[in-house]
Scaffold this motif. Structure first.
Motif, PDB file in Angstrom:
ATOM      1  N   SER A   1       0.835  -1.207   0.000  1.00 20.56           N
ATOM      2  CA  SER A   1       0.000   0.000   0.000  1.00 20.56           C
ATOM      3  C   SER A   1       0.867   1.253   0.000  1.00 20.56           C
ATOM      4  O   SER A   1       1.796   1.389   0.794  1.00 20.56           O
TER       5      SER A   1
ATOM      6  N   SER B   1      -0.880   4.214   0.058  1.00 16.69           N
ATOM      7  CA  SER B   1      -1.758   5.010   0.917  1.00 16.69           C
ATOM      8  C   SER B   1      -2.978   4.147   1.189  1.00 16.69           C
ATOM      9  O   SER B   1      -3.180   3.122   0.525  1.00 16.69           O
ATOM     10  N   PRO B   2      -3.814   4.509   2.154  1.00 19.50           N
ATOM     11  CA  PRO B   2      -4.981   3.672   2.474  1.00 19.50           C
ATOM     12  C   PRO B   2      -5.845   3.387   1.252  1.00 19.50           C
ATOM     13  O   PRO B   2      -6.276   4.299   0.544  1.00 19.50           O
ATOM     14  N   GLY B   3      -6.045   2.094   0.975  1.00 21.18           N
ATOM     15  CA  GLY B   3      -6.893   1.680  -0.132  1.00 21.18           C
ATOM     16  C   GLY B   3      -6.231   1.711  -1.485  1.00 21.18           C
ATOM     17  O   GLY B   3      -6.887   1.451  -2.496  1.00 21.18           O
ATOM     18  N   VAL B   4      -4.928   2.047  -1.546  1.00 23.95           N
ATOM     19  CA  VAL B   4      -4.224   2.127  -2.837  1.00 23.95           C
ATOM     20  C   VAL B   4      -3.060   1.141  -2.826  1.00 23.95           C
ATOM     21  O   VAL B   4      -2.230   1.167  -1.913  1.00 23.95           O
ATOM     22  N   GLU B   5      -3.010   0.267  -3.841  1.00 26.04           N
ATOM     23  CA  GLU B   5      -1.930  -0.718  -3.949  1.00 26.04           C
ATOM     24  C   GLU B   5      -0.959  -0.321  -5.052  1.00 26.04           C
ATOM     25  O   GLU B   5      -1.364   0.207  -6.098  1.00 26.04           O
TER      26      GLU B   5
END
Length: 261
Positions: A55, A57-61
């Motif tokens: 990740s 950032s939160p929710g981003v891979e």
């Protein structure tokens, strides 16, 4: 920058082994029954700087990671068992295999070796032997008063004895084949040895069950293609050269870093 020095060094070492293999192929271009070798390469360890799928950032891979390779190595040196050109010699004791199969040779240790080189001779007792004196198996003895030797395409060995008009059979040449001939161990002297990866040897007579037939008065030449080896040599030389330039470039960059002070 130090990483680049070591990485390029593995490339130079790999190409040095490649040149050794090519040189051996060319050195044996006139060796009867010789089978050329080929060096296979592969990349080695990678240093993972960032893992794919982690990740950012939160929710981003992250779709792709960061991996830096650390060079190459020789994975295998494989024998290529294609058939060499047939060369007519006119010698009664020269035999070539047209197709699949190896001659069996009895070694002093009691083990059996295998060869495609059928340049047989007679020893002091009349046995058919290799140039090093190792006897063919099953043993075939040519009588002292034999005036002519006839080796049939299906392995039957007959001789014409002095004063007789009809031939006398003295034995049969058998052949052996393997499910994985590339796994054979090169013993030198045009001989190969069985290994655990070759599979069990299958023994048969020429012309039966997929075995090749014999050609008397012929020898199987080396399967080395000189033009192909020359091209491989040029490619290997250029690869060695470009890796040396990578080392020189990495060294120059280190020197620039030192000069910043």
């Amino acid at each position: 920058m130090i990483r680049a020095l070591w990485t390029a060094a593995t490339g130079m070492e790999t190409q040095q082994t490649n040149m050794d293999v090519i040189a051996n192929n060319l050195a044996n271009v006139n060796s009867a029954g010789f089978k050329k070798s080929r060096a296979d390469f592969q990349d080695i360890l990678y240093q993972t700087v960032k893992i794919a799928g982690s990740s950012s950032s939160p929710g981003v891979e992250i779709p792709t990671g960061v991996q830096v390779g650390l060079g190459s190595r020789v994975a295998a040196v494989q024998k290529i068992f294609t058939t060499g050109d047939m060369q007519q010699t006119g010698n009664d004791l020269d035999v070539a295999v047209e197709g699949s199969g190896f001659f069996q040779i009895s070694m002093p240790s009691g083990e059996t070796a295998y060869t495609r080189a059928g340049a047989f001779k007679k020893d002091g007792t009349g046995r058919l032997v290799t140039s090093d004196g190792y006897p063919l198996y099953p043993e075939i003895v040519i009588p002292e008063n034999a005036t002519q030797v006839s080796i049939g395409q299906y392995g039957t060995v007959e001789v014409f004895l002095d004063g007789e008009a009809t031939p006398t059979e003295v034995g049969t040449i058998e052949l052996t084949r393997f499910s994985n001939p590339a796994g054979l161990e090169a013993l030198g002297h045009n001989l190969f040895g069985e290994t655990p990866t070759t599979g069990a040897p299958a023994i048969g007579t020429p012309g039966d069950n997929g075995f090749g037939i014999l050609a008397q008065g012929f020898l199987e030449g080396s399967n080395v293609n000189i033009m192909e080896e020359m091209v491989n040599m040029i490619a290997g030389q250029r690869a060695y050269e470009i890796n040396s330039k990578a080392i020189k470039t990495a060294d120059d960059m280190l020197q620039m870093t030192n000069n910043l002070m």
